[in-house]
Design an enzyme around this catalytic site. Structure first.
Site, PDB file in Angstrom:
ATOM      1  N   GLN B 260       0.825  -1.207   0.000  1.00  0.00           N
ATOM      2  CA  GLN B 260       0.000   0.000   0.000  1.00  0.00           C
ATOM      3  C   GLN B 260       0.860   1.259   0.000  1.00  0.00           C
ATOM      4  O   GLN B 260       0.596   2.217  -0.719  1.00  0.00           O
ATOM      5  CB  GLN B 260      -0.931   0.058   1.222  1.00  0.00           C
ATOM      6  CG  GLN B 260      -2.072  -0.912   1.156  1.00  0.00           C
ATOM      7  CD  GLN B 260      -2.812  -0.835  -0.154  1.00  0.00           C
ATOM      8  OE1 GLN B 260      -3.274   0.227  -0.555  1.00  0.00           O
ATOM      9  NE2 GLN B 260      -2.896  -1.945  -0.858  1.00  0.00           N
ATOM     10  N   HIS B 263       2.011   2.990  -3.214  1.00  0.00           N
ATOM     11  CA  HIS B 263       1.060   3.655  -4.106  1.00  0.00           C
ATOM     12  C   HIS B 263       1.286   5.160  -4.163  1.00  0.00           C
ATOM     13  O   HIS B 263       1.145   5.785  -5.214  1.00  0.00           O
ATOM     14  CB  HIS B 263      -0.379   3.433  -3.629  1.00  0.00           C
ATOM     15  CG  HIS B 263      -1.023   2.240  -4.251  1.00  0.00           C
ATOM     16  ND1 HIS B 263      -1.296   2.156  -5.578  1.00  0.00           N
ATOM     17  CD2 HIS B 263      -1.456   1.065  -3.717  1.00  0.00           C
ATOM     18  CE1 HIS B 263      -1.875   0.988  -5.847  1.00  0.00           C
ATOM     19  NE2 HIS B 263      -1.978   0.303  -4.746  1.00  0.00           N
ATOM     20  N   GLU B 328      -9.801   0.713   4.324  1.00  0.00           N
ATOM     21  CA  GLU B 328     -10.120   0.291   2.960  1.00  0.00           C
ATOM     22  C   GLU B 328      -9.790  -1.196   2.780  1.00  0.00           C
ATOM     23  O   GLU B 328     -10.622  -1.969   2.334  1.00  0.00           O
ATOM     24  CB  GLU B 328      -9.284   1.145   1.983  1.00  0.00           C
ATOM     25  CG  GLU B 328      -9.550   0.851   0.525  1.00  0.00           C
ATOM     26  CD  GLU B 328      -8.529   1.528  -0.394  1.00  0.00           C
ATOM     27  OE1 GLU B 328      -7.490   2.007   0.098  1.00  0.00           O
ATOM     28  OE2 GLU B 328      -8.776   1.545  -1.609  1.00  0.00           O
ATOM     29  N   HIS B 329      -8.567  -1.587   3.130  1.00  0.00           N
ATOM     30  CA  HIS B 329      -8.134  -2.988   3.059  1.00  0.00           C
ATOM     31  C   HIS B 329      -7.807  -3.478   4.458  1.00  0.00           C
ATOM     32  O   HIS B 329      -7.081  -2.807   5.191  1.00  0.00           O
ATOM     33  CB  HIS B 329      -6.858  -3.125   2.221  1.00  0.00           C
ATOM     34  CG  HIS B 329      -6.965  -2.592   0.832  1.00  0.00           C
ATOM     35  ND1 HIS B 329      -6.465  -1.358   0.473  1.00  0.00           N
ATOM     36  CD2 HIS B 329      -7.526  -3.110  -0.292  1.00  0.00           C
ATOM     37  CE1 HIS B 329      -6.697  -1.152  -0.823  1.00  0.00           C
ATOM     38  NE2 HIS B 329      -7.344  -2.182  -1.315  1.00  0.00           N
ATOM     39  N   ASP B 362      -6.105  -6.880  -5.517  1.00  0.00           N
ATOM     40  CA  ASP B 362      -5.933  -5.762  -6.452  1.00  0.00           C
ATOM     41  C   ASP B 362      -6.070  -6.212  -7.893  1.00  0.00           C
ATOM     42  O   ASP B 362      -6.455  -5.428  -8.760  1.00  0.00           O
ATOM     43  CB  ASP B 362      -4.543  -5.136  -6.281  1.00  0.00           C
ATOM     44  CG  ASP B 362      -4.486  -4.203  -5.099  1.00  0.00           C
ATOM     45  OD1 ASP B 362      -5.557  -3.771  -4.637  1.00  0.00           O
ATOM     46  OD2 ASP B 362      -3.372  -3.918  -4.630  1.00  0.00           O
ATOM     47  N   HIS B 421     -53.935  15.382  -2.469  1.00  0.00           N
ATOM     48  CA  HIS B 421     -53.554  13.990  -2.238  1.00  0.00           C
ATOM     49  C   HIS B 421     -54.769  13.197  -1.754  1.00  0.00           C
ATOM     50  O   HIS B 421     -55.083  12.125  -2.271  1.00  0.00           O
ATOM     51  CB  HIS B 421     -52.454  13.897  -1.172  1.00  0.00           C
ATOM     52  CG  HIS B 421     -51.088  14.268  -1.660  1.00  0.00           C
ATOM     53  ND1 HIS B 421     -50.756  15.529  -2.072  1.00  0.00           N
ATOM     54  CD2 HIS B 421     -49.950  13.534  -1.798  1.00  0.00           C
ATOM     55  CE1 HIS B 421     -49.476  15.568  -2.437  1.00  0.00           C
ATOM     56  NE2 HIS B 421     -48.971  14.365  -2.281  1.00  0.00           N
TER      57      HIS B 421
END
Lengths: 434, 434
Positions: B260, B263, B328-329, B362, B421
């Site tokens: 990670q 990235h 996230e992961h 991934d 209505h």
């Protein structure tokens, strides 16, 4: 007071219809700077800001202790609700609950041919906040439409904020909170309520997701806190499209159109029919009914400025038109409404046949009345249990599955020049290979 | 180069952990004014604006006719892809397709005890646009992760925009488009590509939904066109949380953290362990592996500035910490990862056991790699077929069902002062009652 008449037979139809589709019905005042200041104030000063802002905007003097409406007070106010309303609200809640319970998605787990176990799990949002407008536009039905799906989804802590201008609370709104299982109710509104729900104060613990309708301030505040918390859609003015053939009572169609028009001067009521004479008859019936309507000023303005009657050559053409409009509410009053429905893709909610006036869906049918407006039904859906759930994907590899898949992952990682990705796989492959 | 070390045993833990959670990892440059101008230009001048902006930003001279990459050109470029990459991409697409096919929701229709027929129908978005970044950050895997679910959902027209700086296209990206069934590819990027997808130009017909990652300009443009079209989430920097006990190889954990960290300097890699010595061993392994990494400058900065090792007393504490981080992961490398997974609610994707490095997810596991970042897993989910579908609710009342429900709807309409209505229901009830 006549709406616009269009016909697909007219040479200028395409141009006129494009103008109708592109029509801007809402002036959103730019309140963003004011809202930003309010949010900053609530974040900085917490309850003190809430007390001060509530005194300024709602003319109510509170303390941090009285920001929340106590259970006793709710009990007392609920006791004022007449029996007929109590019964109607109870039945509505029950039907909304039954419908939304069917929406609950299932978890999944499967093992593929390589031995990899894959799947996903759904879990509810831990805490949700529901904004309820105060004053005249306080709709108990909206409380049910937001709160019941949240509770069906399993949200543990459901918080309502509802302003009480001049200290006046709406008993039916509070009863709706009680019936739906709302856990906490605060008498705050506006951007300050959204800020309190998103960031928390001493009295209000923060939530993870905020839903519910509101004015321009509330909408701007929701946009601003999005990301910190989840929000639902920002709804525009209400819309109805009725597709009706001549075998209908023009008066019923007129009332269905007016039941949207009366919401708001910016609401839009459209009729598509394959019989021009029938279209004229409906427009005349609208005129007659308008005279008797308490909200005739609002409904009349909506019908005059945004209403339209479109005559089409065939129901096939009607289906095409409907998909281009992508209406929030779509009534189909034709011989075979199911057949017509199956030819239309874009609509928030469909109401089939003469015995399903849209108002039934607003209150008691079971489906949600929070629906995509302004042509967004092309890509979005009404409120549901899904708005209060989220999905976690789950993967588990075995050595054999990793041995089969790992080399390909490594190839792609190298192609993307993400070496550590490849190495995290390679280290394991080396162990497997010995 | 060491990360932060925390322990739940420390007196200052709660404060330090709050700071870690609140840490702002991303500076978003304010590009909104520039983006607004670009969007206005594309809306006004269409293809001419696209040609001009592409020459300015990507140094490529195009004409309205060459904005689109022709099928022949795609064919030619795809032929350059080495066999191993071709095979890996094909297998990845197949696995992503199989996984996402299981996500397809079912339509529902049921008739209740009153005779009311209720349900809903799912339909795909008609046209979707997928933004693909160009240059170094061009990830063919992301093309598959966006395009395959769209096609599984049934999107008829799927359009990719991918900038080709200096005229250089990425063959593997184009092969991914082909493998996933993308219908049209345009060599445009930035805010101008988003504007073209949302509003259309001569060469680019508009779409209804836009997904895919991009830089600050692309993100700002997506925010601006939201409402006109649907968009997916705006993703922040990537994150991983690894929960590992001492029975693991510190080197594997180090590589998972680095996969990670590599990235982006703003990425975050966190380790939670119940063994402080193991945590130290992992940090040392990270240091050793960093030296060998091509992207060590990026990965090192991420690990130094945002990495952390948290020692907990027990796996119960680890589960609590994981829910507060809502990563996230999330990798679970403990004796019984399923048991630990069942105690955690908030995460984008979970990877269980030592043989499931996140990198598998991934590329080739099957689940989607587009996942909620920045703690938004508390209220949102990764990309799925649902992002390309929308739900229309359907109701059909019979006279008997309306007779049973109508009076309650009328009661609630009156309570909300929406007379039309009530009247739309009453007119029908009067007919039923004769």
């Amino acid at each position: 007071m006549m709406p616009q008449f269009l016909s697909t037979r007219d040479a200028g139809f395409e141009e006129a219809f494009r103008v109708l589709l592109a029509q801007k019905r809402e002036d959103s005042p730019d309140v963003d700077a004011a809202v930003a200041a309010i949010i900053a104030d609530v974040r900085e000063r917490g309850d003190a800001a809430l007390v001060e802002l509530t005194e300024r905007f709602d003319r109510v003097r509170l303390t941090p202790e009285t920001l929340r409406i106590s259970d006793d007070e709710i009990e007392r106010l609920c006791a004022q609700v007449p029996e007929a309303e109590r019964e109607a609200l109870g039945l509505a809640a029950e039907r909304i609950r039954a419908y939304h319970a069917r929406q609950m998605p299932r978890d999944e787990s499967f093992t593929d041919s390589l031995g990899a176990t894959l799947g996903w799990r759904w879990t509810p949002v831990s805490a949700a906040g529901l904004y309820v407008p105060g004053g005249l536009a306080a709709y108990p039905s909206s409380v049910l439409m937001n709160a019941v799906p949240a509770k069906v989804a399993g949200v543990k802590r459901l918080v309502v904020t509802v302003p009480t201008p001049d200290g006046v609370a709406n008993p039916l709104v509070l009863l709706a909170c009680r019936v739906a299982g709302v856990d906490e109710v605060f008498r705050i509104g506006g951007a300050q309520a959204i800020a309190a729900l998103a960031y928390g104060t001493g009295a209000v613990r923060p939530v993870d997701k905020i839903t519910g309708p509101g004015n321009a301030y509330v909408a701007a505040a929701k946009r601003r806190v999005f990301g910190k918390v989840g929000i639902d859609m920002i709804a525009g003015p209400s819309e109805i499209l009725v597709i009706a053939d001549r075998d209908n009572d023009p008066d019923w169609i007129a009332l269905d159109l007016l039941s949207q028009a009366e919401h708001d001067e910016s609401a839009q009521a459209l009729l598509v029919t394959d019989d021009e004479g029938f279209g004229r008859a409906v427009a005349e019936a609208v005129g007659r009914r308008l005279e008797t309507l308490p909200r005739r000023a609002i409904a009349g303005a909506s019908w005059r400025d945004f209403g339209a009657v479109v005559t089409v050559r065939s129901l096939d053409e009607a289906a095409e038109i409907a998909d281009r409009i992508a209406a929030e509410h779509l009534e189909l009053l034709v011989g075979d409404p199911e057949a017509l429905a199956s030819r239309i893709s874009h609509a928030g909610a469909m109401f089939l046949g003469p015995w399903t006036p849209e108002a039934i869906g607003d209150y008691i049918g079971g489906p949600n009345h929070v629906l995509p407006t302004a042509r967004t039904a092309r890509f979005s859906s009404g409120l549901s249990v899904m708005d209060f759930l989220k999905r976690t994907t789950v993967s588990r590899m075995t050595p054999a599955a990793l041995a089969a898949l790992g080399p390909h992952a490594e190839t792609l990682a190298k192609a993307e020049r993400l070496e550590a990705h490849g190495m995290s796989v390679r280290a394991r492959l080396d162990r497997i290979n010995g």
